[in-house]
Enzyme design. Structure first.
Site, mmCIF file in Angstrom:
data_model
loop_
_atom_site.group_PDB
_atom_site.id
_atom_site.type_symbol
_atom_site.label_atom_id
_atom_site.label_comp_id
_atom_site.label_asym_id
_atom_site.label_seq_id
_atom_site.Cartn_x
_atom_site.Cartn_y
_atom_site.Cartn_z
ATOM 1 N N LYS A 13 0.836 -1.211 0.000
ATOM 2 C CA LYS A 13 0.000 0.000 0.000
ATOM 3 C C LYS A 13 0.872 1.262 0.000
ATOM 4 C CE LYS A 13 -2.033 -1.151 3.879
ATOM 5 N NZ LYS A 13 -1.273 -2.396 4.155
ATOM 6 N N ARG A 88 -9.481 0.283 9.005
ATOM 7 C CA ARG A 88 -9.016 -1.065 9.332
ATOM 8 C C ARG A 88 -10.069 -1.860 10.097
ATOM 9 N NH1 ARG A 88 -3.071 0.268 9.242
ATOM 10 N NH2 ARG A 88 -1.904 -1.635 9.612
ATOM 11 N N ARG A 127 11.719 -5.324 4.957
ATOM 12 C CA ARG A 127 11.423 -3.896 4.759
ATOM 13 C C ARG A 127 12.381 -3.043 5.584
ATOM 14 N NH1 ARG A 127 5.417 -1.642 5.463
ATOM 15 N NH2 ARG A 127 5.594 -2.496 7.555
ATOM 16 N N ARG A 160 11.625 -1.328 11.276
ATOM 17 C CA ARG A 160 10.603 -0.972 12.277
ATOM 18 C C ARG A 160 10.524 -2.056 13.345
ATOM 19 N NH1 ARG A 160 5.292 0.402 8.744
ATOM 20 N NH2 ARG A 160 4.355 -0.722 10.484
ATOM 21 N N ARG A 171 0.186 -9.177 13.596
ATOM 22 C CA ARG A 171 -0.477 -8.155 12.771
ATOM 23 C C ARG A 171 -1.301 -8.803 11.654
ATOM 24 N NH1 ARG A 171 4.519 -5.130 10.963
ATOM 25 N NH2 ARG A 171 3.142 -3.760 9.803
HETATM 26 P P1 ADP Z 1 2.250 -1.815 3.277
HETATM 27 O O1 ADP Z 1 2.257 -0.309 3.210
HETATM 28 O O2 ADP Z 1 1.048 -2.420 2.589
HETATM 29 O O3 ADP Z 1 2.446 -2.357 4.671
HETATM 30 P P2 ADP Z 1 4.774 -1.575 1.846
HETATM 31 O O4 ADP Z 1 4.409 -0.753 0.663
HETATM 32 O O5 ADP Z 1 5.540 -0.913 2.932
HETATM 33 O O6 ADP Z 1 3.478 -2.334 2.441
HETATM 34 O O7 ADP Z 1 5.585 -2.837 1.311
HETATM 35 C C1 ADP Z 1 6.133 -3.799 2.215
HETATM 36 C C2 ADP Z 1 7.519 -4.216 1.746
HETATM 37 O O8 ADP Z 1 7.407 -4.951 0.534
HETATM 38 C C3 ADP Z 1 8.451 -3.047 1.456
HETATM 39 O O9 ADP Z 1 9.759 -3.434 1.852
HETATM 40 C C4 ADP Z 1 8.369 -2.874 -0.062
HETATM 41 O O10 ADP Z 1 9.602 -2.390 -0.610
HETATM 42 C C5 ADP Z 1 8.097 -4.289 -0.538
HETATM 43 N N1 ADP Z 1 7.179 -4.365 -1.680
HETATM 44 C C6 ADP Z 1 6.117 -3.568 -1.946
HETATM 45 N N2 ADP Z 1 5.496 -3.983 -3.075
HETATM 46 C C7 ADP Z 1 6.179 -5.084 -3.509
HETATM 47 C C8 ADP Z 1 6.026 -5.972 -4.638
HETATM 48 N N3 ADP Z 1 5.040 -5.812 -5.521
HETATM 49 N N4 ADP Z 1 6.916 -6.985 -4.743
HETATM 50 C C9 ADP Z 1 7.915 -7.162 -3.842
HETATM 51 N N5 ADP Z 1 8.114 -6.356 -2.767
HETATM 52 C C10 ADP Z 1 7.249 -5.329 -2.616
HETATM 53 P P1 AMP Z 2 1.009 0.493 9.345
HETATM 54 O O1 AMP Z 2 2.108 1.501 9.194
HETATM 55 O O2 AMP Z 2 -0.186 0.793 8.492
HETATM 56 O O3 AMP Z 2 1.501 -0.932 9.170
HETATM 57 O O4 AMP Z 2 0.478 0.632 10.845
HETATM 58 C C1 AMP Z 2 1.332 0.384 11.943
HETATM 59 C C2 AMP Z 2 0.508 0.227 13.217
HETATM 60 O O5 AMP Z 2 -0.193 1.449 13.501
HETATM 61 C C3 AMP Z 2 -0.575 -0.843 13.166
HETATM 62 O O6 AMP Z 2 -0.079 -2.144 13.447
HETATM 63 C C4 AMP Z 2 -1.547 -0.332 14.231
HETATM 64 O O7 AMP Z 2 -1.065 -0.596 15.545
HETATM 65 C C5 AMP Z 2 -1.482 1.189 14.032
HETATM 66 N N1 AMP Z 2 -2.494 1.633 13.048
HETATM 67 C C6 AMP Z 2 -2.276 2.191 11.831
HETATM 68 N N2 AMP Z 2 -3.431 2.477 11.217
HETATM 69 C C7 AMP Z 2 -4.417 2.084 12.052
HETATM 70 C C8 AMP Z 2 -5.839 2.082 11.981
HETATM 71 N N3 AMP Z 2 -6.483 2.543 10.903
HETATM 72 N N4 AMP Z 2 -6.527 1.588 13.043
HETATM 73 C C9 AMP Z 2 -5.907 1.134 14.141
HETATM 74 N N5 AMP Z 2 -4.564 1.078 14.268
HETATM 75 C C10 AMP Z 2 -3.823 1.560 13.236
#
Ligand code: ADP
Ligand code: AMP
Length: 215
Positions: A13, A88, A127, A160, A171
Site C-alpha cells: 500500500k 481497518r 522492509r 521498524r 499483525r
Molecule cells: P504496506 O504499506 O502495505 O504495509 P509496503 O508498501 O511498505 O506495504 O511494502 C512492504 C515491503 O514490501 C516493502 O519493503 C516494499 O519495498 C516491498 N514491496 C512492496 N510492493 C512489492 C512488490 N510488488 N513486490 C515485492 N516487494 C514489494
Molecule cells: P502500518 O504503518 O499501516 O503498518 O500501521 C502500523 C501500526 O499502527 C498498526 O499495526 C496499528 O497498531 C497502528 N495503526 C495504523 N493504522 C491504524 C488504523 N487505521 N486503526 C488502528 N490502528 C492503526
C-alpha cells in the site's frame, strides 16, 4: 481522485501510494505514519498508541477516526487523497463514510492488494524504513541506491520494531480478524477493485493505473 488502498500489512500500500501521490499530486494519508510521528514526538496520543502498536494490535477506533477526520479537512485534500492503512475496522469504515458525507465528498475507488501470507512475511522482514521521511524500501525487492541510506532524503534506514517476525504474525492475524471484512464491505458498496499484489512493484503499479483510469 479519492481512494482507499486496502490490504494486509506488507501488501504494498505504502509503496503504491508514494507513486500515486507523485502521479496525481494528492496527499497520502497513512495512519501508521501519523501514529509513528506522534510516538516519536511523545505526544499524549503517541503515548496512548505506542503499546497497541508495539504489540501488533490496532489503536482504538476513536483515536484513528479523529486523526483522519482532522486530516481530511486540510486544504490539500480538496482535490483528492489516498488513504493508506485506514479504515481497518468496520466502525472506522462507517465513520469515514459519515465524515465524507459531511464534507460533501464521495470515494472513487477502494483498491485491494492481494498477496500470499508467506510473501507478506518476506516483504515485512526485509522492509527498511527511513527514520526521517518514512519512505519504505526492501533489502532485495526494492533496495536503496546506497546501503541503509534513503534515496529520497538521505536519512538512515531502519527496521521498524513491529517488522520482527513474531509481531508480523500477530499483525496478520489482526488483519484477518478485523480488517479483511472490509473487502466485502466495499465490494457490496460497488467500490472494490481487487488487484494481484504478488507481481513486481512496477507491474502492480501499471495494473493500478489501468484500474484507476476506469473510475
Ligand atoms: P504496506 O504499506 O502495505 O504495509 P509496503 O508498501 O511498505 O506495504 O511494502 C512492504 C515491503 O514490501 C516493502 O519493503 C516494499 O519495498 C516491498 N514491496 C512492496 N510492493 C512489492 C512488490 N510488488 N513486490 C515485492 N516487494 C514489494
Ligand atoms: P502500518 O504503518 O499501516 O503498518 O500501521 C502500523 C501500526 O499502527 C498498526 O499495526 C496499528 O497498531 C497502528 N495503526 C495504523 N493504522 C491504524 C488504523 N487505521 N486503526 C488502528 N490502528 C492503526
Amino acid at each position: 481522485m479519492k481512494l482507499i488502498l486496502l490490504g494486509p500489512p506488507g501488501a504494498g500500500k505504502g509503496t503504491q501510494a508514494t507513486m500515486l501521490t507523485e502521479k496525481f499530486g494528492i496527499p497520502q494519508i497513512s495512519t501508521g505514519d501519523i501514529l509513528r510521528a506522534a510516538v516519536k514526538e511523545g505526544t499524549p496520543m503517541g503515548l496512548k498508541a505506542k503499546s497497541f502498536m508495539d504489540a501488533g494490535g490496532l489503536v482504538p477506533d476513536e483515536v484513528v477516526i479523529g486523526i483522519v477526520k482532522e486530516r481530511l479537512q486540510k486544504p490539500d485534500c480538496d482535490t483528492g487523497f489516498i488513504l493508506d492503512g485506514f479504515p481497518r475496522t468496520v466502525p472506522q469504515a462507517d465513520a469515514l463514510s459519515d465524515n465524507l458525507k459531511d464534507l460533501g465528498k464521495e470515494l472513487d475507488a477502494v483498491v485491494s492488494l492481494e498477496v500470499d501470507v508467506e510473501a507478506l512475511v518476506e516483504r515485512l522482514t526485509g522492509r527498511r524504513t527511513c527514520k526521517e521521511c518514512g519512505r519504505g524500501f526492501h533489502i532485495s525487492f526494492d533496495p536503496p541506491k546506497v546501503d541503509a541510506v534513503c534515496d529520497a532524503c538521505g536519512g538512515e534506514l531502519i527496521q521498524r520494531d513491529d517488522d520482527k517476525e513474531e509481531t508480523i504474525r500477530k499483525r496478520l492475524d489482526v488483519y484477518n480478524e478485523q480488517t479483511s471484512p472490509l473487502v466485502d464491505y466495499y465490494a457490496d458498496a460497488g467500490l472494490l477493485q481487487a488487484l494481484d499484489g504478488m507481481q513486481q512493484i512496477d507491474v502492480v503499479q501499471k495494473q493500478m493505473l489501468d484500474a484507476l483510469q476506469a473510475v
